[in-house]
Scaffold this motif. Structure first.
Motif, PDB file in Angstrom:
ATOM      1  N   ILE A 103     -44.497  15.359  27.755  1.00 43.94           N
ATOM      2  CA  ILE A 103     -43.097  14.977  27.919  1.00 43.94           C
ATOM      3  C   ILE A 103     -42.967  14.430  29.331  1.00 43.94           C
ATOM      4  CG2 ILE A 103     -40.712  15.832  28.023  1.00 43.94           C
ATOM      5  CD1 ILE A 103     -41.793  18.191  26.155  1.00 43.94           C
ATOM      6  N   VAL A 104     -42.510  13.188  29.460  1.00 36.44           N
ATOM      7  CA  VAL A 104     -42.378  12.592  30.795  1.00 36.44           C
ATOM      8  C   VAL A 104     -40.938  12.136  31.001  1.00 36.44           C
ATOM      9  CG1 VAL A 104     -44.806  12.022  31.139  1.00 36.44           C
ATOM     10  CG2 VAL A 104     -43.355  10.395  29.967  1.00 36.44           C
ATOM     11  N   CYS A 105     -40.342  12.620  32.079  1.00 36.54           N
ATOM     12  CA  CYS A 105     -38.926  12.409  32.358  1.00 36.54           C
ATOM     13  C   CYS A 105     -38.791  11.541  33.615  1.00 36.54           C
ATOM     14  CB  CYS A 105     -38.252  13.749  32.593  1.00 36.54           C
ATOM     15  SG  CYS A 105     -38.661  15.025  31.363  1.00 36.54           S
ATOM     16  N   TYR A 106     -38.109  10.412  33.482  1.00 31.51           N
ATOM     17  CA  TYR A 106     -37.998   9.390  34.551  1.00 31.51           C
ATOM     18  C   TYR A 106     -39.277   9.307  35.385  1.00 31.51           C
ATOM     19  CZ  TYR A 106     -35.749  13.638  36.587  1.00 31.51           C
ATOM     20  OH  TYR A 106     -35.432  14.911  36.970  1.00 31.51           O
ATOM     21  N   PRO A 107     -40.413   9.032  34.699  1.00 29.97           N
ATOM     22  CA  PRO A 107     -41.712   9.157  35.368  1.00 29.97           C
ATOM     23  C   PRO A 107     -42.069   7.963  36.251  1.00 29.97           C
ATOM     24  CG  PRO A 107     -42.036   8.341  33.149  1.00 29.97           C
ATOM     25  CD  PRO A 107     -40.565   8.628  33.284  1.00 29.97           C
ATOM     26  N   VAL A 108     -42.805   8.264  37.310  1.00 30.68           N
ATOM     27  CA  VAL A 108     -43.592   7.244  37.999  1.00 30.68           C
ATOM     28  C   VAL A 108     -44.810   7.011  37.104  1.00 30.68           C
ATOM     29  CG1 VAL A 108     -44.960   6.726  40.050  1.00 30.68           C
ATOM     30  CG2 VAL A 108     -42.834   8.046  40.277  1.00 30.68           C
ATOM     31  N   ILE A 109     -45.073   5.761  36.736  1.00 24.42           N
ATOM     32  CA  ILE A 109     -46.223   5.450  35.880  1.00 24.42           C
ATOM     33  C   ILE A 109     -47.172   4.485  36.581  1.00 24.42           C
ATOM     34  CG2 ILE A 109     -46.967   4.273  33.756  1.00 24.42           C
ATOM     35  CD1 ILE A 109     -45.794   7.008  33.142  1.00 24.42           C
TER      36      ILE A 109
ATOM     37  N   PHE B   3     -43.354  -2.277  39.855  1.00 21.89           N
ATOM     38  CA  PHE B   3     -42.127  -1.459  39.860  1.00 21.89           C
ATOM     39  C   PHE B   3     -42.417  -0.049  40.390  1.00 21.89           C
ATOM     40  CE2 PHE B   3     -42.130  -4.323  36.140  1.00 21.89           C
ATOM     41  CZ  PHE B   3     -41.065  -5.140  36.470  1.00 21.89           C
ATOM     42  N   TYR B   4     -43.295   0.036  41.363  1.00 17.81           N
ATOM     43  CA  TYR B   4     -43.763   1.365  41.770  1.00 17.81           C
ATOM     44  C   TYR B   4     -42.828   2.022  42.793  1.00 17.81           C
ATOM     45  CZ  TYR B   4     -45.767  -1.423  45.587  1.00 17.81           C
ATOM     46  OH  TYR B   4     -45.942  -2.304  46.630  1.00 17.81           O
TER      47      TYR B   4
ATOM     48  N   ASN C 222     -41.066   1.610  34.488  1.00 19.84           N
ATOM     49  CA  ASN C 222     -42.210   2.524  34.426  1.00 19.84           C
ATOM     50  C   ASN C 222     -42.348   3.125  33.027  1.00 19.84           C
ATOM     51  OD1 ASN C 222     -43.575   3.263  37.294  1.00 19.84           O
ATOM     52  ND2 ASN C 222     -41.458   2.599  37.586  1.00 19.84           N
ATOM     53  N   SER C 223     -41.223   3.626  32.480  1.00 22.71           N
ATOM     54  CA  SER C 223     -41.267   4.185  31.126  1.00 22.71           C
ATOM     55  C   SER C 223     -41.539   3.107  30.090  1.00 22.71           C
ATOM     56  CB  SER C 223     -39.942   4.891  30.801  1.00 22.71           C
ATOM     57  OG  SER C 223     -39.890   6.153  31.432  1.00 22.71           O
TER      58      SER C 223
END
Length: 261
Positions: free
Chosen positions: A148-154, A159-160, A209-210
């Protein structure tokens, strides 16, 4: 009670580190085998936000899920120390699954912001253990069953979030290293089923990112569910004060049921 992840020989421990990584269990009293989720709070790889730790564990407990909060290493520690902590935490919970009535095949991870980056890294880098095996705990698999990833940095290239990149990799990190930790590049068919959510106007970690991660999951036929809410600041956590974004917990609860948790 907070437990040490390693009692000795902590990998990648630098002399500047002020603490060794720990894990705090929030176990439910259930005799039958059940699922567990390990939480990686956010904080830009500079700290760990409390509101993305214990309150989330207690919410998971209400769903009949045992939870663990991982106090992973942050700056001045650098990659791969946080990933080592995440991989060790997954193995640690698997190793103790029997005594805690946890199903070894139902161990998930949940990360917010930079903790979402750590969760996506753990979801995509589990084949190459990033530290030397030291005991029986390390014989367990470090692949999570769900994420589960919530407003993640990917991404560390598009867009980092500059702070997360600098805190994890230091100044002047190579393009190759940044690419290798841009997890939209690392998804395979073995990446675990994933639940994502973000707000469209997140001012700190862009929603792209998402979107990039979901696109990679889709390309590799990995089951996923994603929710983009129109408005909401970065770092909302459970978002209890926001009647729209706060619905993510109900949506996630339904998804967890579908995953057998």
């Amino acid at each position: 009670m907070t437990n040490l992840l390693w009692t000795q020989n902590v990998p990648f421990l630098s002399s500047e580190d002020e603490f060794t990584p720990t894990i705090t269990p929030y176990l439910i009293n259930r005799k039958e085998k059940h699922g567990a989720v390990i939480i990686f709070p956010g904080g830009g790889y500079q700290g760990r936000a409390h509101h993305e730790g214990e309150p989330v564990a207690k919410w998971l407990n209400t769903l009949g899920i045992s939870a663990f909060v991982l106090n992973y290493r942050v700056s001045p520690s650098r990659h791969p120390a946080p990933l080592a902590d995440a991989q060790r935490a997954i193995r640690y919970v698997r190793h103790h699954a029997e005594e805690w009535s946890i199903d070894k095949q139902k161990i998930g991870i949940l990360g917010f912001s930079a903790g979402g980056h750590l969760a996506s890294t753990a979801s995509t880098h589990f084949l190459q253990g990033c530290y030397e095996s030291s005991d029986r705990i390390d014989e367990e698999s470090c692949r999570p069953n769900i994420a589960i990833v919530c407003y993640p940095v990917i991404s560390f290239t598009h867009f980092y979030h500059e702070g997360s990149v600098q805190n994890l990799l230091g100044n002047n990190s190579s393009e190759q290293l940044r690419l290798s930790l841009s997890n939209e590049n690392n998804v395979t068919a073995d990446t675990p089923p994933t639940f994502l959510w973000h707000t469209a106007d997140d001012g700190a970690v862009p929603v792209e990112n998402s979107l990039l991660y979901a696109q990679s999951l889709s390309k590799n036929n990995v089951p996923f569910e994603m929710h983009i809410f129109p408005n909401g600041r970065h770092g909302l956590g459970l978002a209890e004060e926001d009647p729209v974004v706060g619905k993510w917990t109900n949506l996630c609860e339904n998804w967890l049921k579908q995953q057998g948790f």
